[in-house]
Design a protein around this motif. Structure first.
Motif, PDB file in Angstrom:
ATOM      1  N   LYS A 111       0.834  -1.207   0.000  1.00 37.27           N
ATOM      2  CA  LYS A 111       0.000   0.000   0.000  1.00 37.27           C
ATOM      3  C   LYS A 111       0.867   1.254   0.000  1.00 37.27           C
ATOM      4  O   LYS A 111       0.532   2.262  -0.631  1.00 37.27           O
ATOM      5  N   GLU A 112       1.957   1.195   0.730  1.00 39.41           N
ATOM      6  CA  GLU A 112       2.921   2.286   0.721  1.00 39.41           C
ATOM      7  C   GLU A 112       4.324   1.711   0.889  1.00 39.41           C
ATOM      8  O   GLU A 112       4.502   0.667   1.516  1.00 39.41           O
ATOM      9  N   VAL A 113       5.290   2.370   0.300  1.00 40.32           N
ATOM     10  CA  VAL A 113       6.686   1.956   0.424  1.00 40.32           C
ATOM     11  C   VAL A 113       7.197   2.374   1.804  1.00 40.32           C
ATOM     12  O   VAL A 113       6.895   3.479   2.279  1.00 40.32           O
ATOM     13  N   PHE A 114       7.957   1.502   2.443  1.00 40.38           N
ATOM     14  CA  PHE A 114       8.531   1.840   3.747  1.00 40.38           C
ATOM     15  C   PHE A 114       9.739   2.753   3.532  1.00 40.38           C
ATOM     16  O   PHE A 114      10.725   2.368   2.898  1.00 40.38           O
ATOM     17  N   LEU A 115       9.652   3.965   4.049  1.00 41.72           N
ATOM     18  CA  LEU A 115      10.723   4.948   3.916  1.00 41.72           C
ATOM     19  C   LEU A 115      11.202   5.350   5.305  1.00 41.72           C
ATOM     20  O   LEU A 115      10.387   5.627   6.194  1.00 41.72           O
TER      21      LEU A 115
END
Length: 329
Positions: free
Chosen positions: A298-302
């Motif tokens: 769902k979202e990239v881990f940054l």
């Protein structure tokens, strides 16, 4: 009172016997280190051309070493210290070792993404002295069914081979240019401290989608493409990349290639304090090869990793990662 730790004791054995062999064989310290490591593994002195006095001095050191008393991690770390000493004496751009702290963090990431599963295969396509791959294998001794490494430099490969023997890790090693055809089955996981620079073989580069249209191609781009090619669908890739990877003139091509072949899982910028200069700072890029039934997170881990000395800040990043896994994995 014994003032030395087990790692320091074993380092002294590597160091002192390598120094004797270096003088006797008129070779570099790193060549001599490989020789003494092979002697320790074989439990005999293999060099017939050295003097009897030298043999007796070396044998005395071996007799007092008792490798069986040490853990695999103690052996790896002592051996690593000796390699680092040799590299300081004879510095070459391609003779660089992935720091332990980075290797341990990549091991942690592998554990999280692999969810404790076993029977995995792993590849390091830029093996060097093997420190990154051996760190991962030592941390997860039951996770991997097979491991392979590729290295073009004869000396680095020999050091990796000796290190794997000493800690009794079964690793299949290939002495070749990684960007030539590899006779390696696709693996479940790739770990790689990317070699950064230009690849001089334009004819070989022509077979790659990420080749440059004019002039030499980026070696690190080609290593990424080759690694993805040799990863199973759904497999994970953990690259140590320069911070400016997505900012150079060819970055659009790289991003388009990613969109077709992988899902970006995470990008973790490492603290600049880990590196000698800001320009040398790196990040860890985590990819998953696309496959049937898989989707992008769902979202990239940054994240920007704080100094490892700041335990509270590091724990905050770990908590953030735990939340990300709940939402995305």
């Amino acid at each position: 009172m014994n003032e030395f730790s087990p790692i320091e004791h074993l380092f002294r054995t590597f160091d002192e016997t390598a120094s004797i062999l270096q003088q006797e064989l008129s070779c570099t310290y790193l060549d001599a280190l490989a020789e003494t490591s092979e002697n320790l593994f074989q439990q005999t002195i293999l060099q017939d051309e050295i003097s009897e006095v030298a043999k007796k001095r070396i044998q005395k050191q071996y007799d007092e070493a008792h490798l069986s008393r040490y853990s695999k991690e103690e052996i790896r770390q002592a051996y690593q210290l000796a390699i680092l000493k040799g590299m300081q004496e004879n510095v070459q751009p391609n003779h660089q070792m992935t720091p332990d702290s980075i290797g341990l963090f990549i091991s942690y990431l592998l554990e999280r993404f692999m969810k404790g599963e076993k029977g995995w295969s792993i590849l390091d396509p830029a093996l060097g002295t093997g420190n990154l791959l051996l760190t991962v294998l030592n941390r997860q001794p039951d996770a991997f069914a097979s491991a392979a490494g590729v290295e073009i430099d004869d000396l680095l490969l020999k050091l990796a081979w000796c290190g794997a023997n000493l800690i009794e890790q079964p690793v299949q090693l290939f002495n070749q240019d990684t960007l030539e055809p590899l006779f390696i089955d696709p693996v479940d996981a790739v770990v790689c401290d990317l070699p950064v620079g230009w690849y001089p073989n334009d004819i070989r580069a022509a077979d790659y989608e990420l080749r440059a249209q004019e002039g030499h191609s980026y070696a690190h781009y080609l290593f990424i493409e080759q690694s993805i090619k040799h990863t199973k669908p759904g497999g994970y890739l953990f690259f140590l990349i320069p911070n400016g990877l997505f900012e150079d003139g060819e970055a659009d091509k790289l991003q388009q290639f990613f969109q077709k072949n992988v899902y970006i899982q995470g990008l973790i910028q490492l603290p600049e304090s880990m590196f000698k200069a800001k320009q040398a700072a790196k990040s860890i890029l985590i990819l998953q090869k696309q496959g049937e039934g898989l989707a992008a997170p769902k979202e990239v881990f940054l994240a920007n990793m704080p100094s490892m000395k700041n335990k509270q800040a590091v724990q905050s990043i770990m908590n953030k990662m735990n939340e990300w896994f709940k939402e995305n994995k």
